[in-house]
Design a protein around this motif. Sequence first.
Motif, PDB file in Angstrom:
ATOM      1  N   PHE A 160       0.788  -1.240   0.000  1.00 30.03           N
ATOM      2  CA  PHE A 160       0.000   0.000   0.000  1.00 30.03           C
ATOM      3  C   PHE A 160       0.820   1.289   0.000  1.00 30.03           C
ATOM      4  CE2 PHE A 160      -2.631  -3.283   2.043  1.00 30.03           C
ATOM      5  CZ  PHE A 160      -3.729  -3.274   1.180  1.00 30.03           C
ATOM      6  N   VAL A 161       1.938   1.327   0.718  1.00 33.95           N
ATOM      7  CA  VAL A 161       2.717   2.568   0.818  1.00 33.95           C
ATOM      8  C   VAL A 161       4.197   2.268   0.601  1.00 33.95           C
ATOM      9  CG1 VAL A 161       1.059   3.578   2.449  1.00 33.95           C
ATOM     10  CG2 VAL A 161       3.091   2.406   3.322  1.00 33.95           C
ATOM     11  N   THR A 162       4.944   3.294   0.249  1.00 31.74           N
ATOM     12  CA  THR A 162       6.391   3.138   0.081  1.00 31.74           C
ATOM     13  C   THR A 162       7.175   4.046   1.027  1.00 31.74           C
ATOM     14  OG1 THR A 162       6.366   4.810  -1.693  1.00 31.74           O
ATOM     15  CG2 THR A 162       6.163   2.495  -2.350  1.00 31.74           C
ATOM     16  N   ASP A 163       6.511   5.004   1.619  1.00 33.40           N
ATOM     17  CA  ASP A 163       7.166   5.975   2.494  1.00 33.40           C
ATOM     18  C   ASP A 163       7.012   5.546   3.952  1.00 33.40           C
ATOM     19  OD1 ASP A 163       8.167   8.151   3.844  1.00 33.40           O
ATOM     20  OD2 ASP A 163       7.093   9.649   2.661  1.00 33.40           O
ATOM     21  N   LEU A 164       8.132   5.398   4.652  1.00 38.14           N
ATOM     22  CA  LEU A 164       8.083   5.020   6.070  1.00 38.14           C
ATOM     23  C   LEU A 164       7.275   6.018   6.888  1.00 38.14           C
ATOM     24  CD1 LEU A 164      11.793   3.931   6.750  1.00 38.14           C
ATOM     25  CD2 LEU A 164       9.821   2.465   6.318  1.00 38.14           C
ATOM     26  N   ARG A 165       7.309   7.277   6.499  1.00 35.88           N
ATOM     27  CA  ARG A 165       6.595   8.302   7.266  1.00 35.88           C
ATOM     28  C   ARG A 165       5.087   8.036   7.285  1.00 35.88           C
ATOM     29  NH1 ARG A 165       9.944  12.832   8.240  1.00 35.88           N
ATOM     30  NH2 ARG A 165      11.850  12.872   6.974  1.00 35.88           N
ATOM     31  N   VAL A 166       4.564   7.500   6.193  1.00 34.50           N
ATOM     32  CA  VAL A 166       3.126   7.199   6.135  1.00 34.50           C
ATOM     33  C   VAL A 166       2.776   6.112   7.149  1.00 34.50           C
ATOM     34  CG1 VAL A 166       1.246   6.357   4.671  1.00 34.50           C
ATOM     35  CG2 VAL A 166       2.976   7.905   3.720  1.00 34.50           C
ATOM     36  N   VAL A 167       3.637   5.102   7.263  1.00 36.71           N
ATOM     37  CA  VAL A 167       3.410   4.047   8.256  1.00 36.71           C
ATOM     38  C   VAL A 167       3.398   4.638   9.655  1.00 36.71           C
ATOM     39  CG1 VAL A 167       4.296   1.888   9.226  1.00 36.71           C
ATOM     40  CG2 VAL A 167       4.465   2.306   6.764  1.00 36.71           C
ATOM     41  N   PHE A 168       4.319   5.557   9.933  1.00 30.74           N
ATOM     42  CA  PHE A 168       4.388   6.173  11.260  1.00 30.74           C
ATOM     43  C   PHE A 168       3.102   6.946  11.571  1.00 30.74           C
ATOM     44  CE2 PHE A 168       9.287   6.521  10.674  1.00 30.74           C
ATOM     45  CZ  PHE A 168       9.396   5.150  10.842  1.00 30.74           C
ATOM     46  N   TRP A 169       2.587   7.679  10.586  1.00 31.52           N
ATOM     47  CA  TRP A 169       1.350   8.419  10.818  1.00 31.52           C
ATOM     48  C   TRP A 169       0.164   7.475  11.022  1.00 31.52           C
ATOM     49  CZ3 TRP A 169       1.547  13.068  12.459  1.00 31.52           C
ATOM     50  CH2 TRP A 169       2.491  13.981  12.001  1.00 31.52           C
ATOM     51  N   LEU A 170       0.125   6.386  10.268  1.00 29.07           N
ATOM     52  CA  LEU A 170      -0.974   5.423  10.422  1.00 29.07           C
ATOM     53  C   LEU A 170      -0.946   4.734  11.784  1.00 29.07           C
ATOM     54  CD1 LEU A 170      -1.034   3.793   6.859  1.00 29.07           C
ATOM     55  CD2 LEU A 170      -2.741   5.335   7.848  1.00 29.07           C
ATOM     56  N   ALA A 171       0.214   4.712  12.427  1.00 31.14           N
ATOM     57  CA  ALA A 171       0.320   4.115  13.766  1.00 31.14           C
ATOM     58  C   ALA A 171      -0.509   4.882  14.793  1.00 31.14           C
ATOM     59  CB  ALA A 171       1.787   4.068  14.202  1.00 31.14           C
ATOM     60  N   ALA A 172      -0.966   6.079  14.439  1.00 33.03           N
ATOM     61  CA  ALA A 172      -1.816   6.854  15.348  1.00 33.03           C
ATOM     62  C   ALA A 172      -3.175   6.188  15.553  1.00 33.03           C
ATOM     63  CB  ALA A 172      -2.008   8.270  14.808  1.00 33.03           C
ATOM     64  N   ILE A 173      -3.635   5.400  14.590  1.00 32.93           N
ATOM     65  CA  ILE A 173      -4.994   4.840  14.652  1.00 32.93           C
ATOM     66  C   ILE A 173      -5.145   3.852  15.822  1.00 32.93           C
ATOM     67  CG2 ILE A 173      -6.716   3.476  13.417  1.00 32.93           C
ATOM     68  CD1 ILE A 173      -5.606   4.709  10.814  1.00 32.93           C
ATOM     69  N   PRO A 174      -4.312   2.802  15.933  1.00 36.24           N
ATOM     70  CA  PRO A 174      -4.465   1.918  17.101  1.00 36.24           C
ATOM     71  C   PRO A 174      -4.178   2.641  18.412  1.00 36.24           C
ATOM     72  CG  PRO A 174      -2.515   1.316  15.809  1.00 36.24           C
ATOM     73  CD  PRO A 174      -3.295   2.289  14.989  1.00 36.24           C
ATOM     74  N   GLY A 175      -3.288   3.630  18.397  1.00 34.14           N
ATOM     75  CA  GLY A 175      -3.032   4.395  19.614  1.00 34.14           C
ATOM     76  C   GLY A 175      -4.272   5.148  20.072  1.00 34.14           C
ATOM     77  N   LEU A 176      -5.006   5.727  19.126  1.00 32.51           N
ATOM     78  CA  LEU A 176      -6.243   6.435  19.451  1.00 32.51           C
ATOM     79  C   LEU A 176      -7.298   5.469  19.996  1.00 32.51           C
ATOM     80  CD1 LEU A 176      -8.040   8.970  19.395  1.00 32.51           C
ATOM     81  CD2 LEU A 176      -8.584   8.423  16.996  1.00 32.51           C
ATOM     82  N   LEU A 177      -7.394   4.279  19.425  1.00 26.98           N
ATOM     83  CA  LEU A 177      -8.340   3.277  19.922  1.00 26.98           C
ATOM     84  C   LEU A 177      -8.042   2.923  21.381  1.00 26.98           C
ATOM     85  CD1 LEU A 177      -8.577   0.842  16.851  1.00 26.98           C
ATOM     86  CD2 LEU A 177     -10.328   2.442  17.664  1.00 26.98           C
ATOM     87  N   ALA A 178      -6.757   2.818  21.726  1.00 23.22           N
ATOM     88  CA  ALA A 178      -6.370   2.516  23.099  1.00 23.22           C
ATOM     89  C   ALA A 178      -6.843   3.600  24.059  1.00 23.22           C
ATOM     90  CB  ALA A 178      -4.848   2.344  23.196  1.00 23.22           C
ATOM     91  N   VAL A 179      -6.645   4.858  23.684  1.00 16.27           N
ATOM     92  CA  VAL A 179      -7.056   5.979  24.540  1.00 16.27           C
ATOM     93  C   VAL A 179      -8.576   5.998  24.716  1.00 16.27           C
ATOM     94  CG1 VAL A 179      -7.157   8.493  24.706  1.00 16.27           C
ATOM     95  CG2 VAL A 179      -5.039   7.374  23.996  1.00 16.27           C
ATOM     96  N   LEU A 180      -9.316   5.778  23.639  1.00 19.48           N
ATOM     97  CA  LEU A 180     -10.777   5.786  23.715  1.00 19.48           C
ATOM     98  C   LEU A 180     -11.297   4.661  24.611  1.00 19.48           C
ATOM     99  CD1 LEU A 180     -11.719   6.607  20.003  1.00 19.48           C
ATOM    100  CD2 LEU A 180     -11.798   8.132  21.988  1.00 19.48           C
ATOM    101  N   LEU A 181     -10.643   3.502  24.576  1.00 23.91           N
ATOM    102  CA  LEU A 181     -11.038   2.397  25.452  1.00 23.91           C
ATOM    103  C   LEU A 181     -10.888   2.781  26.925  1.00 23.91           C
ATOM    104  CD1 LEU A 181      -9.617  -0.813  23.700  1.00 23.91           C
ATOM    105  CD2 LEU A 181     -12.015  -0.358  24.283  1.00 23.91           C
ATOM    106  N   ILE A 182      -9.812   3.482  27.254  1.00 21.93           N
ATOM    107  CA  ILE A 182      -9.622   3.915  28.642  1.00 21.93           C
ATOM    108  C   ILE A 182     -10.725   4.880  29.052  1.00 21.93           C
ATOM    109  CG2 ILE A 182      -8.090   5.109  30.255  1.00 21.93           C
ATOM    110  CD1 ILE A 182      -5.750   4.222  28.456  1.00 21.93           C
ATOM    111  N   VAL A 183     -11.016   5.857  28.194  1.00 22.01           N
ATOM    112  CA  VAL A 183     -12.033   6.863  28.509  1.00 22.01           C
ATOM    113  C   VAL A 183     -13.393   6.210  28.720  1.00 22.01           C
ATOM    114  CG1 VAL A 183     -13.290   8.853  27.596  1.00 22.01           C
ATOM    115  CG2 VAL A 183     -10.812   8.695  27.289  1.00 22.01           C
ATOM    116  N   TRP A 184     -13.767   5.284  27.863  1.00 22.73           N
ATOM    117  CA  TRP A 184     -15.118   4.738  27.876  1.00 22.73           C
ATOM    118  C   TRP A 184     -15.294   3.540  28.818  1.00 22.73           C
ATOM    119  CZ3 TRP A 184     -15.272   4.715  21.805  1.00 22.73           C
ATOM    120  CH2 TRP A 184     -15.532   6.022  21.349  1.00 22.73           C
ATOM    121  N   LYS A 185     -14.263   2.720  28.996  1.00 21.04           N
ATOM    122  CA  LYS A 185     -14.484   1.421  29.623  1.00 21.04           C
ATOM    123  C   LYS A 185     -13.738   1.170  30.938  1.00 21.04           C
ATOM    124  CE  LYS A 185     -17.315  -0.275  26.543  1.00 21.04           C
ATOM    125  NZ  LYS A 185     -18.708  -0.633  26.916  1.00 21.04           N
ATOM    126  N   VAL A 186     -12.601   1.822  31.160  1.00 16.56           N
ATOM    127  CA  VAL A 186     -11.850   1.556  32.393  1.00 16.56           C
ATOM    128  C   VAL A 186     -12.542   2.242  33.568  1.00 16.56           C
ATOM    129  CG1 VAL A 186      -9.667   1.914  33.618  1.00 16.56           C
ATOM    130  CG2 VAL A 186      -9.656   1.213  31.219  1.00 16.56           C
TER     131      VAL A 186
END
Length: 393
Positions: A160-186
């Motif tokens: 899908f991508v050739t630029d490492l920077r794009v992978v780094f930015w996409l890593a924000a998605i699972p990180g955001l899911l983790a934060v939302l789980l804490i807010v809603w469920k912990v």
Amino acid sequence: MFKGITGNVLILGLVSFFTDVSSEMIYPLLPLFLTGVLGAGPAFLGAIEGVAESTSSLLKLLSGIVSDRVRRRKRLVLIGYTVSSFMRPLIGSAGSALTVLLIRTGDRVGKGIRTSPRDALIADSVDPSLRGKAYGFHRSMDHAGALVGPLVATLLLSYFVTDLRVVFWLAAIPGLLAVLLIVWKVRDTERVPLDKERLQLALIPAGPLRRYLLILFLFTLGNSSDAFLLLKAGTLGVPPHRIPLLWAFFHLVKMMSSMPFGALSDRIGRKSVIVAGWCVYSLAYIGFGLAANEMQVWLLFAFYGLFFGLTEGAEKAYLVDMSDATMRGAAFGWYNFAIGAGALPASLLFGLIWQHAGPVAPFIFGAALSALAMLLLLVLVRPPMEHAPKLQH
């Protein structure tokens, strides 16, 4: 199989899973990004990891002590995960190695803030007779994320991508899911925070807990970075394209073994399981020192993975068994600090011994320290409730 895994333990396990997916989408690619894109050398990579991990270790101690004083540990957990999830993807915007150093340190600041309060919250959320199982489950989810993250990055770069920077930015998605789980469920547990005077005592663990922490520090001095194991694998003929597969296989073994061995410590006692794990470590390091081909490396990585399964959950549960319920955060702070304080000199020692005495000697050194720590644990650490009957369910 999941009996006793409470809501908080389940959600915090999922939080660790998504956080590690995010982190491991970046971490294996970071050396390539630093050297190939930003032009930094391996020495600067070592400096980045040294500064980041040292900062994290100190903050784990401080945040653990503070978490005993506040009524809600969840806030510290949320702050820590939010900081890391915000900082980590910013590596995609880095234009220099110094910027990566600052971002990576910010990521580890978040880890330092969250780790001890999170581990204390897990202890607050589970029946004492199932602590080993709870911590084993949490570690298995962490390792599952560490397994999935590199595979996601590989898939993205392959198709899908050739630029490492794009992978780094996409890593924000699972990180955001983790934060939302804490807010809603912990959910915070009901507890009385430690007053200011009692808080001062948290700085000096006493009795069996102090001896346990000192022995852990000694063990860690012989427990160098696993990067040296990958280096050993490369010298024995494992080709570069199979190194990520070997690393994924290693995390698979850790994931599969963490919860069963954590639960085993609830039944037969923590010390027995920890001693077995340190024995596995010692034998594995001797094996790595003497290994002669790729097949032996794969078998040794599988065996070495059992060390993590045996020790990670049991060590934390053992710590809780020995600590005052009002000072669990401080206990985890000192636990994480002892391991962090030993990690940097351990890798420096290992590297120096390798450089001056060859590739076998440092593994023998690590095995010997493990054996010594194992004997000291058997002789010197006997927590007051060690022989109390286990609760029946």
